[in-house]
Design a protein around this motif. Structure first.
Motif, PDB file in Angstrom:
ATOM      1  N   LYS A   1       0.823  -1.215   0.000  1.00  0.00           N
ATOM      2  CA  LYS A   1       0.000   0.000   0.000  1.00  0.00           C
ATOM      3  C   LYS A   1       0.853   1.259   0.000  1.00  0.00           C
ATOM      4  O   LYS A   1       0.466   2.285  -0.581  1.00  0.00           O
TER       5      LYS A   1
ATOM      6  N   SER B   1      -2.812   1.176  -5.119  1.00  0.00           N
ATOM      7  CA  SER B   1      -3.804   0.230  -4.607  1.00  0.00           C
ATOM      8  C   SER B   1      -3.261  -1.188  -4.679  1.00  0.00           C
ATOM      9  O   SER B   1      -2.354  -1.482  -5.464  1.00  0.00           O
TER      10      SER B   1
ATOM     11  N   ASP C   1      -4.988  -3.689  -5.772  1.00  0.00           N
ATOM     12  CA  ASP C   1      -5.436  -4.221  -7.057  1.00  0.00           C
ATOM     13  C   ASP C   1      -4.428  -3.909  -8.162  1.00  0.00           C
ATOM     14  O   ASP C   1      -4.138  -4.765  -9.018  1.00  0.00           O
TER      15      ASP C   1
END
Length: 269
Positions: free
Chosen positions: A163, A168, A170
């Protein structure tokens, strides 16, 4: 004059970051694969640039003898960035001309010069690394299934690392990869991709204290390097010159030093 660029204009400053050890940072930012804010003297024809990655790293490039711009950077640091949340700061500069300017620009902090090394992956020196994994241990990919194993010790540190470096989780799984070492329901070492663009990738690696100097970093980095070589990915390893264990690990895995360079380093009260 100083102007903050919108992300869709970041590409205009790429030519100013012409040194190897910071080129991949700006390219990763242009690709949207890391955090960052950029200020320039002229948005249409920038000659001087200041980049902050929203962490402890700062970058200056282009013309260093722009007093108006340098004074403006100082105000940005004082009013928009300081006090930084980190306990230290690293200032990267693209030319020696900046070395005389940075102590004044960052006058709120005491900065000292410190050498760093940049490595690139050449070849995998331990092709049989699988055979050296200790009994009861595993080297596994960092994937969504792993991050769902909430019982694993140090899982939060791995997630926080991703992070911190990526916009992100993803996007990390879409554009990068990583590997970790497991022992007794603990993640004891993790190696994650960072500063990704085109077929280039940087390496972030950490080993928990009780498992350091036992070969786990070498094994985990070897898994990472093997994946890079198999997929024609150029990997970079960046570390402090004083961090001998990191340098030795990089060289043991198959990385070759391609740059010695200097940064300014400062402790933040």
């Amino acid at each position: 004059m100083i102007i903050e660029l919108e992300p869709n204009a970041f590409r205009t400053v790429v030519p100013l970051f012409d040194t190897l050890y910071i080129k991949f940072v700006i390219n990763a930012l242009v690709a949207g694969n890391c955090h960052g804010r950029i200020w320039v003297d002229d948005p249409t024809d920038p000659k001087s640039v200041f980049l902050w990655n929203k962490g402890p790293q700062y970058y200056v490039a282009g013309c260093a003898d722009n007093k108006i711009f340098n004074d403006a950077i100082k105000q940005v640091i004082i009013h928009e960035i300081a006090p930084a949340p980190d306990s230290y700061m690293i200032v990267y500069y693209s030319s020696d001309a900046w070395a005389d300017r940075l102590p004044d620009i960052f006058s709120e902090r005491v900065l000292v010069k410190a050498p760093r090394y940049l490595y690139e992956l050449d070849t995998l020196k331990i092709p049989d690394w699988h055979e050296h994994v200790p009994q009861g241990c595993q080297i596994v990919p960092i994937n969504r299934q792993l991050l769902a194993e909430t019982h694993l010790a140090n899982l939060e540190q791995v997630t926080d690392e991703i992070k911190f470096m990526w916009p992100s989780i993803d996007l990390f799984f879409e554009r990068a990869f990583g590997f970790c070492a497991l022992h007794n329901d603990q993640i004891v070492c993790w190696c994650t991709g960072e500063y990704v663009y085109d077929n280039h990738i940087g390496i972030g690696i950490e080993t928990v204290e009780n498992y350091q100097h036992k070969g786990f970093a070498t094994l985990t980095a070897s898994a990472f390097a093997e994946h890079c070589i198999s997929n024609n990915i150029k990997a970079h390893w960046d570390c402090w010159a004083r961090n001998t264990p990191s340098s030795l690990t990089a060289e043991k895995v198959g990385f070759c030093k391609v740059a010695d360079y200097t940064v300014f380093w400062g402790q933040i009260d």
